[in-house]
Design a protein around this motif. Structure first.
Motif, PDB file in Angstrom:
ATOM      1  N   LEU A  70       8.025   8.485 -68.477  1.00  0.00           N
ATOM      2  CA  LEU A  70       8.091   9.806 -69.132  1.00  0.00           C
ATOM      3  C   LEU A  70       9.364  10.565 -68.777  1.00  0.00           C
ATOM      4  O   LEU A  70       9.548  11.705 -69.198  1.00  0.00           O
ATOM      5  N   GLN A  71      10.227   9.914 -67.958  1.00  0.00           N
ATOM      6  CA  GLN A  71      11.498  10.478 -67.490  1.00  0.00           C
ATOM      7  C   GLN A  71      11.300  11.734 -66.645  1.00  0.00           C
ATOM      8  O   GLN A  71      12.179  12.593 -66.569  1.00  0.00           O
ATOM      9  N   ASN A  72      10.133  11.826 -66.028  1.00  0.00           N
ATOM     10  CA  ASN A  72       9.871  12.899 -65.066  1.00  0.00           C
ATOM     11  C   ASN A  72      10.082  12.293 -63.676  1.00  0.00           C
ATOM     12  O   ASN A  72       9.133  11.961 -62.963  1.00  0.00           O
ATOM     13  N   PHE A  73      11.354  12.151 -63.320  1.00  0.00           N
ATOM     14  CA  PHE A  73      11.700  11.418 -62.101  1.00  0.00           C
ATOM     15  C   PHE A  73      11.294  12.171 -60.834  1.00  0.00           C
ATOM     16  O   PHE A  73      10.992  11.552 -59.819  1.00  0.00           O
ATOM     17  N   THR A  74      11.264  13.492 -60.914  1.00  0.00           N
ATOM     18  CA  THR A  74      10.851  14.288 -59.754  1.00  0.00           C
ATOM     19  C   THR A  74       9.392  14.013 -59.405  1.00  0.00           C
ATOM     20  O   THR A  74       9.054  13.798 -58.234  1.00  0.00           O
ATOM     21  N   ARG A  75       8.512  13.995 -60.427  1.00  0.00           N
ATOM     22  CA  ARG A  75       7.092  13.707 -60.180  1.00  0.00           C
ATOM     23  C   ARG A  75       6.902  12.267 -59.706  1.00  0.00           C
ATOM     24  O   ARG A  75       6.062  11.990 -58.842  1.00  0.00           O
ATOM     25  N   ALA A  76       7.675  11.352 -60.284  1.00  0.00           N
ATOM     26  CA  ALA A  76       7.591   9.951 -59.860  1.00  0.00           C
ATOM     27  C   ALA A  76       7.938   9.819 -58.382  1.00  0.00           C
ATOM     28  O   ALA A  76       7.258   9.112 -57.631  1.00  0.00           O
ATOM     29  N   LEU A  77       8.988  10.520 -57.966  1.00  0.00           N
ATOM     30  CA  LEU A  77       9.402  10.465 -56.564  1.00  0.00           C
ATOM     31  C   LEU A  77       8.356  11.079 -55.642  1.00  0.00           C
ATOM     32  O   LEU A  77       8.142  10.596 -54.529  1.00  0.00           O
ATOM     33  N   GLU A  78       7.703  12.138 -56.097  1.00  0.00           N
ATOM     34  CA  GLU A  78       6.646  12.753 -55.286  1.00  0.00           C
ATOM     35  C   GLU A  78       5.523  11.758 -55.013  1.00  0.00           C
ATOM     36  O   GLU A  78       5.001  11.682 -53.888  1.00  0.00           O
ATOM     37  N   GLU A  79       5.147  10.998 -56.038  1.00  0.00           N
ATOM     38  CA  GLU A  79       4.095   9.988 -55.864  1.00  0.00           C
ATOM     39  C   GLU A  79       4.558   8.873 -54.926  1.00  0.00           C
ATOM     40  O   GLU A  79       3.826   8.458 -54.025  1.00  0.00           O
ATOM     41  N   LEU A  80       5.763   8.393 -55.127  1.00  0.00           N
ATOM     42  CA  LEU A  80       6.277   7.278 -54.325  1.00  0.00           C
ATOM     43  C   LEU A  80       6.478   7.679 -52.865  1.00  0.00           C
ATOM     44  O   LEU A  80       6.220   6.884 -51.960  1.00  0.00           O
ATOM     45  N   GLN A  81       6.937   8.915 -52.650  1.00  0.00           N
ATOM     46  CA  GLN A  81       7.208   9.350 -51.284  1.00  0.00           C
ATOM     47  C   GLN A  81       5.938   9.664 -50.508  1.00  0.00           C
ATOM     48  O   GLN A  81       5.985   9.842 -49.286  1.00  0.00           O
ATOM     49  N   SER A  82       4.815   9.729 -51.199  1.00  0.00           N
ATOM     50  CA  SER A  82       3.537   9.969 -50.504  1.00  0.00           C
ATOM     51  C   SER A  82       2.913   8.659 -50.015  1.00  0.00           C
ATOM     52  O   SER A  82       1.846   8.665 -49.400  1.00  0.00           O
ATOM     53  N   ILE A  83       3.590   7.528 -50.307  1.00  0.00           N
ATOM     54  CA  ILE A  83       3.091   6.219 -49.883  1.00  0.00           C
ATOM     55  C   ILE A  83       3.774   5.822 -48.575  1.00  0.00           C
ATOM     56  O   ILE A  83       5.007   5.772 -48.511  1.00  0.00           O
ATOM     57  N   TYR A  84       2.989   5.554 -47.553  1.00  0.00           N
ATOM     58  CA  TYR A  84       3.529   5.184 -46.241  1.00  0.00           C
ATOM     59  C   TYR A  84       3.118   3.751 -45.892  1.00  0.00           C
ATOM     60  O   TYR A  84       1.997   3.338 -46.156  1.00  0.00           O
ATOM     61  N   PHE A  85       4.048   3.027 -45.300  1.00  0.00           N
ATOM     62  CA  PHE A  85       3.794   1.644 -44.926  1.00  0.00           C
ATOM     63  C   PHE A  85       4.014   1.453 -43.424  1.00  0.00           C
ATOM     64  O   PHE A  85       5.040   1.883 -42.893  1.00  0.00           O
ATOM     65  N   ASN A  86       3.062   0.788 -42.778  1.00  0.00           N
ATOM     66  CA  ASN A  86       3.236   0.409 -41.379  1.00  0.00           C
ATOM     67  C   ASN A  86       3.943  -0.936 -41.262  1.00  0.00           C
ATOM     68  O   ASN A  86       4.597  -1.225 -40.268  1.00  0.00           O
ATOM     69  N   ASN A  87       3.802  -1.747 -42.308  1.00  0.00           N
ATOM     70  CA  ASN A  87       4.373  -3.091 -42.302  1.00  0.00           C
ATOM     71  C   ASN A  87       5.441  -3.194 -43.385  1.00  0.00           C
ATOM     72  O   ASN A  87       5.133  -3.105 -44.579  1.00  0.00           O
ATOM     73  N   SER A  88       6.694  -3.370 -42.983  1.00  0.00           N
ATOM     74  CA  SER A  88       7.790  -3.444 -43.950  1.00  0.00           C
ATOM     75  C   SER A  88       7.793  -4.748 -44.735  1.00  0.00           C
ATOM     76  O   SER A  88       8.554  -4.892 -45.696  1.00  0.00           O
ATOM     77  N   ASN A  89       6.959  -5.710 -44.327  1.00  0.00           N
ATOM     78  CA  ASN A  89       6.872  -6.980 -45.043  1.00  0.00           C
ATOM     79  C   ASN A  89       5.798  -6.955 -46.132  1.00  0.00           C
ATOM     80  O   ASN A  89       5.581  -7.961 -46.812  1.00  0.00           O
ATOM     81  N   ASP A  90       5.126  -5.822 -46.278  1.00  0.00           N
ATOM     82  CA  ASP A  90       4.151  -5.659 -47.353  1.00  0.00           C
ATOM     83  C   ASP A  90       4.865  -5.844 -48.695  1.00  0.00           C
ATOM     84  O   ASP A  90       5.920  -5.257 -48.938  1.00  0.00           O
ATOM     85  N   SER A  91       4.276  -6.673 -49.584  1.00  0.00           N
ATOM     86  CA  SER A  91       4.931  -6.956 -50.867  1.00  0.00           C
ATOM     87  C   SER A  91       5.094  -5.693 -51.710  1.00  0.00           C
ATOM     88  O   SER A  91       6.053  -5.556 -52.478  1.00  0.00           O
ATOM     89  N   LEU A  92       4.167  -4.741 -51.571  1.00  0.00           N
ATOM     90  CA  LEU A  92       4.258  -3.491 -52.323  1.00  0.00           C
ATOM     91  C   LEU A  92       5.388  -2.607 -51.803  1.00  0.00           C
ATOM     92  O   LEU A  92       5.935  -1.790 -52.550  1.00  0.00           O
TER      93      LEU A  92
END
Length: 289
Positions: A70-92
């Motif tokens: 939808l070219q709403n990159f600010t909202r996309a970044l908000e969703e992505l930045q709320s995801i935290y990973f303990n394992n950097s080898n996670d495929s996601l």
């Protein structure tokens, strides 16, 4: 018997919840595949509400993809930045980092996108995925005018595609030509455009490549100053000051702002044209691994 009944009802409730979550997920995926990204984002939000914590990262990622489309990159970044990973080898983790860097670039934050890519490359041990980040990294280097780094990155990308020696040499020669001094975008300084307009109204517009507009701006400012001078000579001081100098103040400072805006617009057009050549070359030679 009482405990058996309670367990039975609890089991039915859990099965119904899971079944409903799966149905919503399938509906969201169908909407996304059909290109109805707004409706898909709502469905993914519903799935997020019902899904267990273990699967929420994936649905946030999918929701972010909807906002990106939808070219709403600010909202996309908000969703992505709320995801935290303990394992950097996670495929996601790789997918999320890639989308973060891409959305940052598309949102006009090339320097932050480079930082995110370098963070991933530093933390991840999956060297096979490095080439996936190279096109975005290359475009970010271009946007930040790091031409030598961009050229080296492009050459690394070509090597990673494992072409035949003749094709690799041909592409390397093309890269050298593209990044030759005469072919690089002619980026102009916004500060210089503003300073030129400060010393001579209209000169900043001419510097930005709008000669006609610059001459017009100069004539307007000269006419207003002439009017103010004539009024002062004829002892109409209030008219000369309020009308003449009042208008001159607006056209003078407005001309400086306009010169900066024109320079930035011109620089953007130059960069878009240059990056379009790079993007076309990447698309023609990107092998899906």
């Amino acid at each position: 018997m009482q405990y058996t009944i309670k367990f039975f009802f609890s089991f039915i409730f859990l099965c119904a919840t899971i079944s409903n979550s799966i149905a919503q997920n399938e509906k969201a995926d169908r909407l996304f595949a059909a290109g109805d990204y707004f409706a898909a984002s709502i469905e993914y939000e519903r799935v997020l509400f019902d899904s267990p914590n273990a699967s929420q990262h994936y649905f946030k990622y999918k929701k972010a993809l909807c906002y990106k489309q939808l070219q709403n990159f600010t909202r996309a970044l908000e969703e992505l930045q709320s995801i935290y990973f303990n394992n950097s080898n996670d495929s996601l983790y790789r997918l999320v980092c890639y989308e973060q860097s891409l959305c940052l670039y598309l949102n006009g934050e090339a320097a932050k996108a480079l930082w995110k890519i370098n963070e991933y490359l530093h933390r991840s041990k999956d060297s096979t995925s490095f080439s996936d980040f190279m096109p975005v990294k290359l475009l970010c280097y271009n946007e930040t005018q790091q031409w030598d780094e961009a050229k080296d990155c492009f050459k690394q990308f070509v090597k990673s595609q494992k072409f035949a020696p003749e094709r690799e040499k041909e592409l390397t020669d093309t890269i050298e030509w593209l990044y030759g001094k005469k072919n690089l975008p002619k980026i102009k300084s916004s500060d210089k455009a503003e300073n030129w307009s400060r010393f001579m109204p209209g000169a900043g517009q001419i510097y930005a490549g709008r000669t006609g507009e610059g001459i017009t701006n100069f004539l307007i400012n000269a006419s207003i100053l002439t009017f103010a001078g004539v009024q002062a000579i004829n002892h109409y001081y209030i008219t000369g000051y309020l009308v003449g100098l009042g208008f001159f103040n607006k056209t003078y400072h407005g001309g400086m702002k306009r010169a900066v805006a024109l320079t930035q617009e011109r620089n953007k057009e130059e960069m878009v044209h240059f990056n379009s050549q790079i993007t076309q070359l990447i698309r023609e030679n990107w092998k899906e691994n």
